[in-house]
Design a protein around this motif. Structure first.
Motif, PDB file in Angstrom:
ATOM      1  N   THR A   1     -15.792  13.656-122.852  1.00 28.20           N
ATOM      2  CA  THR A   1     -14.573  14.369-123.236  1.00 28.20           C
ATOM      3  C   THR A   1     -14.840  15.870-123.194  1.00 28.20           C
ATOM      4  O   THR A   1     -15.912  16.327-123.598  1.00 28.20           O
ATOM      5  CB  THR A   1     -14.112  13.986-124.649  1.00 28.20           C
TER       6      THR A   1
ATOM      7  N   ASP B   1      -8.610  14.929-124.754  1.00 26.67           N
ATOM      8  CA  ASP B   1      -9.104  13.831-123.914  1.00 26.67           C
ATOM      9  C   ASP B   1      -9.400  12.563-124.699  1.00 26.67           C
ATOM     10  O   ASP B   1      -9.718  11.523-124.110  1.00 26.67           O
ATOM     11  CB  ASP B   1     -10.400  14.257-123.190  1.00 26.67           C
TER      12      ASP B   1
ATOM     13  N   ALA C   1     -10.020   8.627-123.589  1.00 22.92           N
ATOM     14  CA  ALA C   1     -11.394   8.127-123.742  1.00 22.92           C
ATOM     15  C   ALA C   1     -11.399   6.749-124.406  1.00 22.92           C
ATOM     16  O   ALA C   1     -12.112   5.832-123.977  1.00 22.92           O
ATOM     17  CB  ALA C   1     -12.225   9.119-124.563  1.00 22.92           C
TER      18      ALA C   1
END
Length: 293
Positions: free
Chosen positions: A170, A175, A179
């Motif tokens: 990440t 993100d 993830a």
């Protein structure tokens, strides 16, 4: 003095850690607002902001810069080669070229190392003790140079334990949702979160996806994480304050050996374990320094 944080000032965890640092300084004769002024900046987990924030602080010509976590330390070092920098939580500072050695740092940096890379194997062993049936373990971290050795040590420890690791990178908190989607797609049995800024969203996403997660920082367990093993950030904060006071008193960073952590803590959250349908072995509970019931 200046204080540069990779993380946020808004979280209760970060406020508490800063108070540990400030209270220790006060015990040593330096009181914020009386004979001490602390200029603070925080990147809110956005590493790309650190260089600008470091330059802003250096422009104030502080006597000392305290930098929290390796990205902030590196940014402070890029901003000045002369003003003393005290590192609160340096990871692999020698390998990254920030200091010459732990015993003789040289230059304008000293402080406290984290040893998170050295204890990554222990964190993975904790995960294996709690989840002996887990075989596929996601490893969450940022693909920055400071994290490289952590991933390498995790991979080495996983081979010994017979585990397969799936690196999940990440770049920012934005993100994290993607993830965790990947962890689900990869059918990961568990998650190891490498030491990084304390992001509550990781704990929330782990709970939502029902992925048991082990951390390297106990603050995640306070936020509802399952378990952690690693150096105590609070004790490191006291060490950082002690070194800051020494520099105020005339000590030179180049002559102060970088300290290793003196306290490591195993933390467990039994409420989270119950929510996940897990029973943590009694021998693991018996070794724990902190148990949330």
């Amino acid at each position: 003095m200046a204080f540069l944080n990779t993380d946020s000032w808004e979280s209760e965890v970060q406020r508490a850690l800063f108070e540990v640092f400030r209270n220790e300084l006060q015990k040593l004769g330096y009181t914020d607002g009386k004979n001490l002024v602390i200029e603070r900046r925080a990147a809110e987990g956005r590493i790309e902001r650190l260089d600008q924030l470091a330059n802003e602080l250096i422009a104030e010509k502080p006597d000392v810069v305290v930098a929290v976590a390796t990205p902030a330390i590196a940014a402070a070092r890029r901003a000045t080669a002369t003003i003393p920098i005290v590192m609160w939580g340096a990871g692999d500072a020698v390998a990254l070229g920030l200091i010459n050695s732990l015993a003789h740092p040289g230059g304008n940096l000293t402080g406290v190392a984290t040893m998170f890379s050295d204890t990554t194997g222990k964190s993975l062993e904790l995960l294996h003790s709690i989840l002996p049936a887990a075989t596929r373990v996601a490893v969450l971290g940022s693909p920055i140079p400071a994290r490289k050795r952590q991933f390498e040590e995790t991979e080495a420890a996983a081979k010994i334990l017979g585990l397969e690791t799936i690196p999940i990178f990440t770049f920012s908190r934005n993100d994290l949702g993607q993830a965790f989607e990947r962890m689900v797609q990869e059918k990961c049995d568990a998650l190891l979160v490498l030491a990084a800024p304390i992001e509550p969203q990781i704990v929330l996403l782990a709970a939502r996806t029902k992925i048991p997660a082990v951390y390297q920082i106990s603050a995640f367990v306070d936020l509802g994480g399952l378990a952690s093993y690693g150096a105590s950030l609070a004790v490191m904060g006291k060490q950082t304050a002690q070194y800051t006071a020494k520099i105020f008193q005339g000590a030179k960073p180049a002559e102060l050996p970088v300290q290793q952590p003196v306290a490591f803590e195993l933390a467990l959250n039994l409420k989270t374990a119950a929510a996940l349908g897990l029973k943590i072995p009694a021998e693991v509970i018996g070794r724990a320094d902190k148990v949330i019931e």
